[in-house]
Design a protein around this motif. Sequence first.
Motif: not given
Length: 229
Positions: A141-150
């Motif tokens: 989930i954190d990786v997912f959020a990081d990707a979205l915030l790129d």
Amino acid sequence: MRIAELAELAGVTVRTIRYYHQVGALPEPPRRSNGYRDYTADHLVALLRISQLTSSGLSLAQAGAVAADSGSSSTEEALDEVDRVLEEKIAALTEQRERLARARAGRHVGLSRAAAALSLTSADIPVAIAIAHLYRDHPQIDVFADALLDPQMRSALARLQERFDAIDETTTDCELCQLMAQAQRLVSEVADGLPALTEEQLQVILDLAERDLNDRQKDFMRIETGPPS
């Protein structure tokens, strides 16, 4: 002195003193021949110390023990324990303040990081909260959020959102499919490793997402819930 006099001097209630006796925090004094407890100035001092210690974070039991024997090793251990607990509370409160500051700075108060990452507009928030909740325990989930915030991904999503907002009755099926293909490519880039939602979960998301959409946007959403082409 009588218990009422002690209570008045200490600024507490008679009930409080009796409760302290009940839990063993304050020893009971000997009774007079008439049956009344006979309190001394030492009881007043002990009572004041207990009040001070409890306001410093000690439990009532700890405060009673310290007030009775402030120089023993057990007292030092109790104070060390209280200090450790207070340190943990301060760290937790500091983290809460930092989390609140981050949320305020990002204008996503009340949202988890993942939900904030999923939100491009205020209209997205209900769906974002639901999706973030469904994946809350997933290790990606954190990786997912990081990707979205790129930043680049953010720009791509914003452009997709603009095209979605422009969908109306004149939008053709072909255009919907092209937009869906673009959406699926973006999703595949950020959602790698996340399991698919169940039909029941998808229906919940769909119910939230379709609010205030026009008919063609709903057609698009129905395409999105189907298997990738």
